[in-house]
Design a protein around this motif. Structure first.
Motif, PDB file in Angstrom:
ATOM      1  N   LYS A   1      37.150  50.853  41.229  1.00 28.69           N
ATOM      2  CA  LYS A   1      37.263  49.400  41.169  1.00 28.69           C
ATOM      3  C   LYS A   1      37.294  48.962  39.714  1.00 28.69           C
ATOM      4  CE  LYS A   1      35.140  45.109  42.783  1.00 28.69           C
ATOM      5  NZ  LYS A   1      35.128  44.442  41.478  1.00 28.69           N
TER       6      LYS A   1
ATOM      7  N   TYR B   1      28.636  45.111  31.898  1.00 30.04           N
ATOM      8  CA  TYR B   1      29.977  45.682  32.051  1.00 30.04           C
ATOM      9  C   TYR B   1      29.977  47.093  31.471  1.00 30.04           C
ATOM     10  CZ  TYR B   1      32.135  41.175  33.231  1.00 30.04           C
ATOM     11  OH  TYR B   1      32.492  39.999  33.839  1.00 30.04           O
TER      12      TYR B   1
ATOM     13  N   LYS C   1      30.037  45.843  36.216  1.00 31.16           N
ATOM     14  CA  LYS C   1      31.464  45.639  36.402  1.00 31.16           C
ATOM     15  C   LYS C   1      32.211  46.514  35.405  1.00 31.16           C
ATOM     16  CE  LYS C   1      31.013  40.908  38.090  1.00 31.16           C
ATOM     17  NZ  LYS C   1      31.416  39.485  37.884  1.00 31.16           N
TER      18      LYS C   1
ATOM     19  N   THR D   1      41.503  41.508  40.053  1.00 35.78           N
ATOM     20  CA  THR D   1      41.402  42.127  38.730  1.00 35.78           C
ATOM     21  C   THR D   1      42.071  41.244  37.683  1.00 35.78           C
ATOM     22  OG1 THR D   1      41.396  44.369  39.645  1.00 35.78           O
ATOM     23  CG2 THR D   1      42.008  44.142  37.327  1.00 35.78           C
TER      24      THR D   1
ATOM     25  N   ASP E   1      37.440  45.536  37.225  1.00 35.40           N
ATOM     26  CA  ASP E   1      37.307  44.078  37.161  1.00 35.40           C
ATOM     27  C   ASP E   1      38.219  43.468  36.102  1.00 35.40           C
ATOM     28  OD1 ASP E   1      34.829  43.442  39.002  1.00 35.40           O
ATOM     29  OD2 ASP E   1      34.328  45.241  37.871  1.00 35.40           O
TER      30      ASP E   1
END
Length: 230
Positions: free
Chosen positions: A110, A84, A48, A150, A112
């Motif tokens: 993208k 992450y 992520k 998000t 997060d």
């Protein structure tokens, strides 16, 4: 995967001057950053993304890339086994207007967790507070529009009273008010424990040293860590 390989340092070749700004006061040096390239094999696509969107405080002005607080956050993530990837999208000299103008490019990936660290240069240059507030709100809105899932973290900022007590006080309230209005997590003051301490700042008195960045990282982690636990 080693931290050096996981940490991605994204900078845009876009100067604030290209945004049509005419600052009243130079807050921090604007730089034309060199972009560090990276192959697709250096990041784990399953990870992520935590994106740090800010100015020179995020970029780690005057320091090596690995000494900036987003890089230190990556070290913490790796040590805890959290999947992450921290992306440093800090640009020296950035104002909220400049940030708003380059946001679309940043959101092509993208995200997060979006950590918003802008506003300090606005305050130091005496930009109208209404404009700063409006730009920050627009950034928040666009991040939410791109991906409602998000999570957004807003970094609070304070400035010296150069522009007068009234301006300084109102500037400080922008961040908690926006956080409350939008349901965001707030870092009360990014430079808490660093601002005003010569030993933790570079000779310009504005940008943290490597030791100062460690303290900034802890200020960020105090909020970010709780989000990741959830």
């Amino acid at each position: 995967m080693q931290t050096f390989l996981k940490f991605r340092y994204f900078l845009v070749l876009l100067l604030c001057s290209a945004c049509g700004e005419s600052p009243n006061k130079q807050a921090e040096p604007q730089t034309s950053p060199s972009v560090e390239t990276q192959t697709e094999t250096t990041t784990d696509n399953a990870d992520k993304v935590i994106l740090f969107f800010g100015n020179s405080l995020t970029a780690g002005y005057g320091l090596d890339t690995e000494e900036s607080f987003p890089a230190l956050i990556q070290d913490r993530l790796d040590s805890l086994g959290l999947e992450y990837t921290a992306i440093n999208s800090g640009l020296s000299g950035e104002t909220t207007t400049g940030g708003l103008n380059r946001l679309q490019w940043v959101l092509n990936q993208k995200v997060d967790v979006f950590v918003l660290e802008l506003g300090a240069n606005d305050g130091l240059r005496g930009i109208p507070l209404k404009e700063t507030r409006s730009n920050l709100q627009a950034i928040i809105d666009r991040v939410k529009e791109k991906n409602p899932e998000t999570k957004i973290v807003l970094a609070g900022m304070q400035i010296p009273p150069n522009m007068g007590q009234e301006y300084t006080k109102e500037f400080r309230t922008i961040f908690p008010e926006l956080a409350e209005k939008n349901g965001l997590q707030l870092i009360p003051f990014l430079l808490d424990g660093v601002a005003g301490r010569p030993e933790l700042n570079l000779p310009d008195g504005i940008h943290p040293t490597a030791e100062g960045q460690k303290k900034v990282m802890e200020n960020v982690w105090a909020v970010l860590g709780e989000i990741l636990k959830k």
